[in-house]
Design an enzyme around this catalytic site. Structure first.
Site, PDB file in Angstrom:
ATOM      1  N   HIS A  41      10.261 -41.611  21.567  1.00 16.86           N
ATOM      2  CA  HIS A  41       9.309 -42.593  21.041  1.00 16.86           C
ATOM      3  C   HIS A  41       7.957 -42.562  21.740  1.00 16.86           C
ATOM      4  O   HIS A  41       7.750 -43.270  22.731  1.00 16.86           O
ATOM      5  CB  HIS A  41       9.919 -43.993  21.118  1.00 16.86           C
ATOM      6  N   GLU A  81       5.349 -43.912  20.813  1.00 21.44           N
ATOM      7  CA  GLU A  81       4.728 -45.242  20.706  1.00 21.44           C
ATOM      8  C   GLU A  81       5.280 -46.180  21.783  1.00 21.44           C
ATOM      9  O   GLU A  81       4.779 -47.308  21.932  1.00 21.44           O
ATOM     10  CB  GLU A  81       4.951 -45.835  19.307  1.00 21.44           C
ATOM     11  N   CYS A 109      12.016 -39.781  15.694  1.00 26.06           N
ATOM     12  CA  CYS A 109      13.413 -40.208  15.819  1.00 26.06           C
ATOM     13  C   CYS A 109      14.217 -40.014  14.533  1.00 26.06           C
ATOM     14  O   CYS A 109      14.561 -38.888  14.235  1.00 26.06           O
ATOM     15  CB  CYS A 109      13.500 -41.620  16.380  1.00 26.06           C
TER      16      CYS A 109
END
Ligand SMILES: NC(=O)CC[C@H](N)C(=O)O
Length: 370
Positions: free
Chosen positions: A344, A346, A258
């Protein structure tokens, strides 16, 4: 008391539009920030504690917020990072076996001001059509003219450096010391689940403050480097961009997520721009151009990297594309051990389709250390 006579409150947008609602809690308050909306149906605690949202007033598109309470593990940083919450229905009650407290109690600890009973469907449509803008939420409903003047002084997100506000002050470690690989992280607003994902794959991580130089990070002797997510405009991040340039010049393994992805693009001379409206939600479709596979991803960004400049760049290749608007979602450097994604992997909150990117990073590191 909580269900009756609640204080009137309102949202004032910088274009002058007003949405009425009610305050959550009993205090008088005013909060400022860039207004943005997240379409995720779950994961409010992770969203509110994500440092990338620092300085933003969050509109939750989901109609109910708080109904599954709060825990002390579903957090992405030490405290709530959004500057205010705007929702439709705020649940003071919650129903979940594992919840430890209500969302109201959780938000109180960070002194977060929230307003509810706002027509969030109309509000989201307004922001979607008119683009991102600054706003305020307040219980001071009689003083609109004075508040308008204060709102005009709130800086624009474009050009705003915020990483220094959320980065760690001192370096710290994460994971097991005797792990297989050592990864140095530049913290420009890192989410905890990135650290958990690295540690879970056998990495020992040292997290450095945003203003650390490459030489200082290198003196720890890491096997790879990571540039984190984070708030604000990537362009003013002079040190982080220099760190990325130095890592790339040394051809050390590098991964960015990001804000980190945007910094890697800037280090390659690719410009970034502020989007009309960002991508914030947990069902954003991505195509991996290398495998041809689709991914449903978690996203939270208001800036993006320039597509034409990336396509024309001799050393950078587009690896992932956002299927809604064809913006660049991932890149890699053709002759360097460096890649990054705008979204993302994660998750937290969100689907886990893209966790393979952490495996890829560890493989990239091992390919040079083996
Ligand atoms: N999640 C992030 O790292 C966000 C990056 C940057 N602040 C943006 O809004 O585009």
């Amino acid at each position: 008391m909580k269900y009756q006579s609640r204080r009137p409150a309102l949202l004032l947008l910088s274009d002058g539009t007003i949405f009425h609602g009610k305050a959550v809690g009993d205090k008088e308050a005013t909060s400022y920030g860039e207004v943005c909306f997240n379409t995720g149906m779950t994961g409010y605690q992770e969203i509110f504690t994500d440092p990338s949202y620092f300085g933003q007033l969050m509109v939750t598109a989901n109609a109910h917020i708080g109904n599954y309470g709060a825990t002390d593990v579903e957090t992405e940083s030490d405290k709530v990072k959004i500057s205010g919450l705007i929702c439709r229905n705020f649940s003071y009650n919650y129903s979940r076996k594992d919840a430890q407290e209500s969302l109201e109690q959780f938000l109180d600890k960070s002194d977060l001001f929230a307003i509810s009973d706002v027509d969030t469907r109309a509000l989201v449509a307004h922001i979607r059509d008119n683009g991102s803008m600054n706003a305020l939420i307040t219980t001071d409903v009689e003083n609109i003219e004075a508040l308008k003047a204060k709102l005009a002084e709130v800086p624009d997100m474009k050009g705003l450096e915020l990483a220094s506000k959320v980065s760690t002050k001192e370096p710290y470690y994460f994971g097991e010391e005797d792990a297989e690989v050592k990864i140095a992280v530049l913290d420009i607003g890192i989410k905890r689940n990135i650290l958990r994902n690295l540690a879970k794959r056998g990495a020992y991580v040292k997290v450095f403050p945003y203003d650390t130089t490459y030489q200082e990070m290198k003196s720890w002797n890491p096997d790879g480097y990571f540039l984190s997510n984070g708030p604000g405009d990537p362009e003013p991040l002079v040190n982080a961009i220099q760190v990325a340039k130095d890592i790339i010049a040394d051809d050390e393994p590098l991964f960015g997520i990001c804000l980190g992805h945007q910094v890697i693009a800037l280090a390659n001379g690719i410009s970034t721009y502020k989007m009309h409206n960002g991508h914030r939600g947990i069902n954003h479709p991505i195509k991996n151009l290398i495998t041809g596979k689709g991914e449903i991803t978690s996203q939270n960004h208001g800036f993006s990297i320039n597509r034409e400049e990336t396509e024309a760049h001799p050393e950078v290749e587009i690896t992932h594309v956002h299927l809604n608007d064809h913006s660049v979602a991932g890149i890699k450097m053709k002759n360097k051990n460096c890649f990054s994604v705008q979204y993302h992997p994660e998750a937290s909150p969100g689907p886990n389709d893209a966790t393979y990117l952490f495996d890829q990073f560890i493989e990239n590191i091992k390919s040079v250390t083996a």
